[in-house]
Design a protein around this motif. Structure first.
Motif, mmCIF file in Angstrom:
data_model
loop_
_atom_site.group_PDB
_atom_site.id
_atom_site.type_symbol
_atom_site.label_atom_id
_atom_site.label_comp_id
_atom_site.label_asym_id
_atom_site.label_seq_id
_atom_site.Cartn_x
_atom_site.Cartn_y
_atom_site.Cartn_z
ATOM 1 N N GLY A 67 44.359 30.615 -8.700
ATOM 2 C CA GLY A 67 43.577 29.785 -9.604
ATOM 3 C C GLY A 67 43.626 28.312 -9.269
ATOM 4 N N ALA A 68 44.625 27.866 -8.486
ATOM 5 C CA ALA A 68 44.785 26.436 -8.209
ATOM 6 C C ALA A 68 43.600 25.870 -7.419
ATOM 7 C CB ALA A 68 46.086 26.191 -7.449
ATOM 8 N N ALA A 69 43.197 26.553 -6.360
ATOM 9 C CA ALA A 69 42.087 26.061 -5.544
ATOM 10 C C ALA A 69 40.799 26.010 -6.363
ATOM 11 C CB ALA A 69 41.904 26.947 -4.314
ATOM 12 N N ARG A 70 40.565 27.030 -7.178
ATOM 13 C CA ARG A 70 39.362 27.062 -8.008
ATOM 14 C C ARG A 70 39.385 25.955 -9.054
ATOM 15 N NH1 ARG A 70 34.341 26.781 -8.728
ATOM 16 N NH2 ARG A 70 33.535 27.729 -10.648
ATOM 17 N N LEU A 71 40.554 25.652 -9.609
ATOM 18 C CA LEU A 71 40.651 24.594 -10.609
ATOM 19 C C LEU A 71 40.250 23.247 -10.018
ATOM 20 C CD1 LEU A 71 41.455 23.665 -13.443
ATOM 21 C CD2 LEU A 71 43.811 23.396 -12.594
ATOM 22 N N LEU A 72 40.765 22.940 -8.839
ATOM 23 C CA LEU A 72 40.395 21.674 -8.198
ATOM 24 C C LEU A 72 38.900 21.643 -7.881
ATOM 25 C CD1 LEU A 72 43.367 21.044 -5.716
ATOM 26 C CD2 LEU A 72 43.153 20.418 -8.128
ATOM 27 N N GLU A 73 38.368 22.776 -7.511
ATOM 28 C CA GLU A 73 36.929 22.879 -7.226
ATOM 29 C C GLU A 73 36.106 22.602 -8.482
ATOM 30 O OE1 GLU A 73 34.870 26.838 -6.476
ATOM 31 O OE2 GLU A 73 35.055 26.049 -4.430
ATOM 32 N N ILE A 74 36.527 23.142 -9.610
ATOM 33 C CA ILE A 74 35.827 22.902 -10.878
ATOM 34 C C ILE A 74 35.839 21.417 -11.219
ATOM 35 C CG2 ILE A 74 35.968 23.259 -13.378
ATOM 36 C CD1 ILE A 74 36.964 26.102 -12.794
ATOM 37 N N TRP A 75 37.012 20.796 -11.106
ATOM 38 C CA TRP A 75 37.102 19.363 -11.423
ATOM 39 C C TRP A 75 36.181 18.544 -10.526
ATOM 40 C CZ3 TRP A 75 43.189 19.170 -11.602
ATOM 41 C CH2 TRP A 75 43.619 19.746 -12.810
ATOM 42 N N ARG A 76 36.167 18.875 -9.242
ATOM 43 C CA ARG A 76 35.313 18.115 -8.317
ATOM 44 C C ARG A 76 33.839 18.360 -8.621
ATOM 45 N NH1 ARG A 76 39.099 20.286 -4.203
ATOM 46 N NH2 ARG A 76 40.600 18.639 -3.676
ATOM 47 N N ARG A 102 32.428 19.069 -11.379
ATOM 48 C CA ARG A 102 32.029 18.448 -12.643
ATOM 49 C C ARG A 102 32.244 16.933 -12.656
ATOM 50 N NH1 ARG A 102 34.315 23.002 -16.966
ATOM 51 N NH2 ARG A 102 33.176 24.749 -16.048
ATOM 52 N N GLY A 103 32.696 16.399 -11.520
ATOM 53 C CA GLY A 103 32.894 14.952 -11.432
ATOM 54 C C GLY A 103 34.032 14.448 -12.302
ATOM 55 N N GLN A 104 35.003 15.318 -12.591
ATOM 56 C CA GLN A 104 36.141 14.927 -13.409
ATOM 57 C C GLN A 104 37.233 14.321 -12.529
ATOM 58 O OE1 GLN A 104 37.074 18.552 -15.587
ATOM 59 N NE2 GLN A 104 35.749 17.923 -17.268
ATOM 60 N N LYS A 105 37.701 13.154 -12.925
ATOM 61 C CA LYS A 105 38.734 12.469 -12.154
ATOM 62 C C LYS A 105 40.051 13.212 -12.299
ATOM 63 C CE LYS A 105 36.563 8.026 -13.218
ATOM 64 N NZ LYS A 105 36.741 6.728 -13.922
ATOM 65 N N PHE A 106 40.835 13.239 -11.211
ATOM 66 C CA PHE A 106 42.149 13.864 -11.290
ATOM 67 C C PHE A 106 43.074 13.312 -10.214
ATOM 68 C CE2 PHE A 106 40.071 16.522 -8.125
ATOM 69 C CZ PHE A 106 41.091 16.827 -7.222
ATOM 70 N N LEU A 107 44.367 13.447 -10.463
ATOM 71 C CA LEU A 107 45.395 13.128 -9.476
ATOM 72 C C LEU A 107 46.462 14.216 -9.513
ATOM 73 C CD1 LEU A 107 46.223 9.291 -9.681
ATOM 74 C CD2 LEU A 107 45.188 10.526 -7.764
ATOM 75 N N VAL A 108 46.966 14.565 -8.341
ATOM 76 C CA VAL A 108 48.086 15.494 -8.215
ATOM 77 C C VAL A 108 49.356 14.659 -8.092
ATOM 78 C CG1 VAL A 108 49.139 17.314 -6.821
ATOM 79 C CG2 VAL A 108 46.637 17.225 -7.118
ATOM 80 N N LEU A 109 50.294 14.851 -9.025
ATOM 81 C CA LEU A 109 51.501 14.039 -9.091
ATOM 82 C C LEU A 109 52.705 14.797 -8.546
ATOM 83 C CD1 LEU A 109 49.604 12.472 -11.009
ATOM 84 C CD2 LEU A 109 51.565 12.148 -12.537
ATOM 85 N N THR A 110 53.625 14.047 -7.931
ATOM 86 C CA THR A 110 54.900 14.621 -7.523
ATOM 87 C C THR A 110 55.986 13.563 -7.568
ATOM 88 O OG1 THR A 110 56.140 15.704 -5.738
ATOM 89 C CG2 THR A 110 54.378 14.213 -5.077
ATOM 90 N N ASN A 111 57.182 13.966 -7.997
ATOM 91 C CA ASN A 111 58.342 13.072 -7.987
ATOM 92 C C ASN A 111 58.938 12.939 -6.591
ATOM 93 O OD1 ASN A 111 58.707 11.902 -10.480
ATOM 94 N ND2 ASN A 111 60.397 13.204 -11.111
ATOM 95 N N ASN A 112 58.511 13.772 -5.673
ATOM 96 C CA ASN A 112 59.030 13.737 -4.305
ATOM 97 C C ASN A 112 58.558 12.459 -3.610
ATOM 98 O OD1 ASN A 112 59.454 14.191 -1.483
ATOM 99 N ND2 ASN A 112 59.570 16.381 -1.891
#
Length: 275
Positions: free
Chosen positions: A32-41, A43-53
């Protein structure tokens, strides 16, 4: 109450999401992860992938995720190293720093205009590294005793390895604190500072942004304190039976990002997809 909390999640138009345990697990993409990012893109929804690394640069992380089968651009990643460098630049309290860390942190500090040195420093900045040395820790102690401000990218005390847990930033920070009687200011999760800098990065507002994470003690509490809707997925660290042990609740709990994809792809009253 639960309906109202979930409704806010459905009016979200910007997203922050954790990486490990949410999008990937041990270098495998969570369904589902790849599809979720595809949906956001789409629909023009802004997003960021965060990591503490703080070890890797966004370019390194993007390449590592691509090898796992997940397409994430460099500009779609926000690390504790980037958040730390931006925070220190905005502090405008000096531009000389002693850095213990890998390329992700040293590159971010360079790009923020800092001179990396081991004398006459304004800051000691501690990040993740696989090569902590007694000499580097001793230098950090000396500089902090001399007046340098103590900063750490994240509070994680251990990190994974093929041979078991390894001491991480928080453990080394505790050692330096014991020697100096100085506590570091920690920029990464669960400090909501990291989330606010991420919102600024994409030009988003907290009232219309949601945080997607797998840990109640970092992702969810920081998202809540930053004013975001929060979605806990159970594909990572926090188990369902642990949720009730915390004095706060996420806006919604789902098994994995696949459940969010299913929800976003449900047709609305007019037959169109939600979101």
């Amino acid at each position: 109450m639960e309906v109202a909390r979930t409704q806010r999640l459905m009016t979200t138009n910007s997203w922050l999401t954790d990486m490990d345990g949410v999008l990937v697990r041990e270098e495998s993409v969570i369904p589902g992860a790849a599809r979720l990012l595809e949906i956001w893109r789409d629909r023009g929804q802004k997003f960021l992938v965060l990591t503490n690394n703080s070890i890797y640069t966004p370019r390194d992380l993007s390449a590592r995720l691509a090898r796992s089968g997940l397409k994430v651009g460099e500009n779609e990643l926000w690390t504790s190293a980037l958040a730390t460098a931006e925070f220190l630049r905005d502090q405008a309290a000096g531009h000389r720093a002693y850095v213990i860390g890998e390329a992700g942190l040293t590159t971010a500090m360079h790009e923020a205009g800092f001179v990396l040195t081991d004398n006459d420093c304004d800051y000691v900045v501690l990040g993740e590294t696989r090569t902590y040395s007694f000499e580097a820790i001793a230098t950090a102690v000396r500089l902090i005793e001399g007046g340098a401000r103590f900063i750490a990218t994240n509070p994680d005390t251990t990190g994974p390895s093929p041979h078991g847990p390894l001491p991480a930033t928080g453990a080394v920070a505790a050692m330096i604190s014991a020697a100096t009687a100085r506590q570091p200011y920690i920029v990464g999760k669960p400090n909501p500072m990291m989330f606010r800098s991420a919102l600024n990065r994409i030009g988003a507002h907290s009232e219309t942004t949601a945080m997607l994470g797998d840990r109640m003690d970092t992702d969810i509490i920081a998202g809540m304190e930053a004013g975001l809707a929060t979605l806990l997925v159970l594909s990572g660290v926090t188990r369902r039976d642990q949720v009730e042990t915390f004095p706060f609740r996420p806006s919604a709990v789902m098994e994995s990002v696949q459940d969010l994809v299913n929800l976003l792809e449900m047709p609305g009253p007019d037959g169109s997809e939600k979101g």
